[in-house]
Design an enzyme around this catalytic site. Sequence first.
Site, PDB file in Angstrom:
ATOM      1  N   HIS A  40      42.705  40.484  36.038  1.00  0.00           N
ATOM      2  CA  HIS A  40      41.715  41.058  36.954  1.00  0.00           C
ATOM      3  C   HIS A  40      41.458  42.469  36.447  1.00  0.00           C
ATOM      4  O   HIS A  40      42.318  43.344  36.560  1.00  0.00           O
ATOM      5  CB  HIS A  40      42.270  41.079  38.378  1.00  0.00           C
ATOM      6  CG  HIS A  40      41.378  41.748  39.371  1.00  0.00           C
ATOM      7  ND1 HIS A  40      40.870  41.102  40.472  1.00  0.00           N
ATOM      8  CD2 HIS A  40      40.907  43.029  39.452  1.00  0.00           C
ATOM      9  CE1 HIS A  40      40.117  41.939  41.174  1.00  0.00           C
ATOM     10  NE2 HIS A  40      40.138  43.115  40.575  1.00  0.00           N
ATOM     11  N   HIS A  97      36.958  36.410  37.107  1.00  0.00           N
ATOM     12  CA  HIS A  97      35.809  36.800  37.934  1.00  0.00           C
ATOM     13  C   HIS A  97      35.017  37.983  37.344  1.00  0.00           C
ATOM     14  O   HIS A  97      34.854  39.026  37.976  1.00  0.00           O
ATOM     15  CB  HIS A  97      36.206  37.101  39.381  1.00  0.00           C
ATOM     16  CG  HIS A  97      37.666  37.376  39.617  1.00  0.00           C
ATOM     17  ND1 HIS A  97      38.584  36.403  39.912  1.00  0.00           N
ATOM     18  CD2 HIS A  97      38.359  38.535  39.622  1.00  0.00           C
ATOM     19  CE1 HIS A  97      39.772  36.947  40.089  1.00  0.00           C
ATOM     20  NE2 HIS A  97      39.662  38.231  39.924  1.00  0.00           N
ATOM     21  N   ASP A 134      38.530  32.019  43.249  1.00  0.00           N
ATOM     22  CA  ASP A 134      39.053  33.302  43.722  1.00  0.00           C
ATOM     23  C   ASP A 134      39.317  33.244  45.229  1.00  0.00           C
ATOM     24  O   ASP A 134      39.032  34.188  45.971  1.00  0.00           O
ATOM     25  CB  ASP A 134      38.091  34.446  43.393  1.00  0.00           C
ATOM     26  CG  ASP A 134      38.788  35.812  43.452  1.00  0.00           C
ATOM     27  OD1 ASP A 134      40.023  35.862  43.284  1.00  0.00           O
ATOM     28  OD2 ASP A 134      38.106  36.828  43.680  1.00  0.00           O
ATOM     29  N   HIS A 162      41.557  35.360  54.057  1.00  0.00           N
ATOM     30  CA  HIS A 162      41.764  36.351  55.121  1.00  0.00           C
ATOM     31  C   HIS A 162      41.114  35.858  56.410  1.00  0.00           C
ATOM     32  O   HIS A 162      40.047  35.233  56.395  1.00  0.00           O
ATOM     33  CB  HIS A 162      41.156  37.694  54.707  1.00  0.00           C
ATOM     34  CG  HIS A 162      41.709  38.245  53.436  1.00  0.00           C
ATOM     35  ND1 HIS A 162      43.020  38.626  53.311  1.00  0.00           N
ATOM     36  CD2 HIS A 162      41.127  38.460  52.223  1.00  0.00           C
ATOM     37  CE1 HIS A 162      43.231  39.073  52.072  1.00  0.00           C
ATOM     38  NE2 HIS A 162      42.099  38.975  51.407  1.00  0.00           N
TER      39      HIS A 162
END
Length: 325
Positions: free
Chosen positions: A56, A110, A181, A185
Amino acid sequence: MGGSAVNADQLHTLEKIPGCAGIKVFMGSSFGDLLTDDDTVLRRILANGHRRMAVHAEDEARLRERKAIVEASQDVRDHTIWRDVESALKATQRIVNLAANTGRRLHLLHVSTAEEMRFLARHKRYVSVEVTPHHLTLCAPECYEQLGSLAQMNPPVREKRHQDALWEALRNGLVDVIGSDHAPHTLDEKAQPYPQSPSGMTGVQTLLPTMLNHVNSGHLTLQRLVDLTSAGPARIFGIAGKGRIALGYDADLTLVDLSAKRRIEHNWIASHSGWTPYDGMDVTGWPIHTVIHGQGVMIDEALVGKPMGQPLQFLEIPSKALSDV
């Protein structure tokens, strides 16, 4: 396996634990406390192991310098200004250059900017590239105006010029993998005032429906989608028995109806988070059946039977010099 200063010298052993795909490193702070932004530690991680290392890539020093922007505005629309193009590009350039000195293969996670894609096009011999459906489907500033912090992820969903560049990289073969990804939450967590709200969106369950919709819209072919979701990951990470419909391979299949029309809604999401950034989105193309090891586990869109998953097995790939990769 998350790579850090604590375990850097043991990663060559840890990466061989059954079921371990490789090493992942966060160069920029995200959710949680796994962070490695020091070049000395990164060199140790790169030197200790030979499996492809997933990264990342956001520059932590720049993120810290610029965080005052959003602390002052508390406006989620400034997420792309805080975590700007330079933050992503600088980290990507750093890790690629460090890896070049060790011969380590990289997987850039990503990727979100046009500038990174131009840079990575010159380093494909030992760097693979992932993009997400979120970056291909959502666009700034509209997504922040409509969804608020539900559209908040790292690296950010950016403006259309970046989205256009990601699609071009996907079509010309620069992109190897589509990744979800997934970050489940809850709505309560995401409702915290920005920038205290955590970054990340749900993505596993909506990956195929959103990408099949892009197939129907003419953005990519079904064959290319199969490569991005199946053959590509198996090839890059050396996953044994996966990625092909062929004799001797595991019979892991998803059957889709390319003409099925559905609406993605919050109440369809099985994740404990219970929401999706695509709530209310009408799509064409839908997964209907799923087969694992030759056994149906989803029939007519309904789960059947008992869980039967097993740890993946990864082929041992010897370390190579860059000239041999």
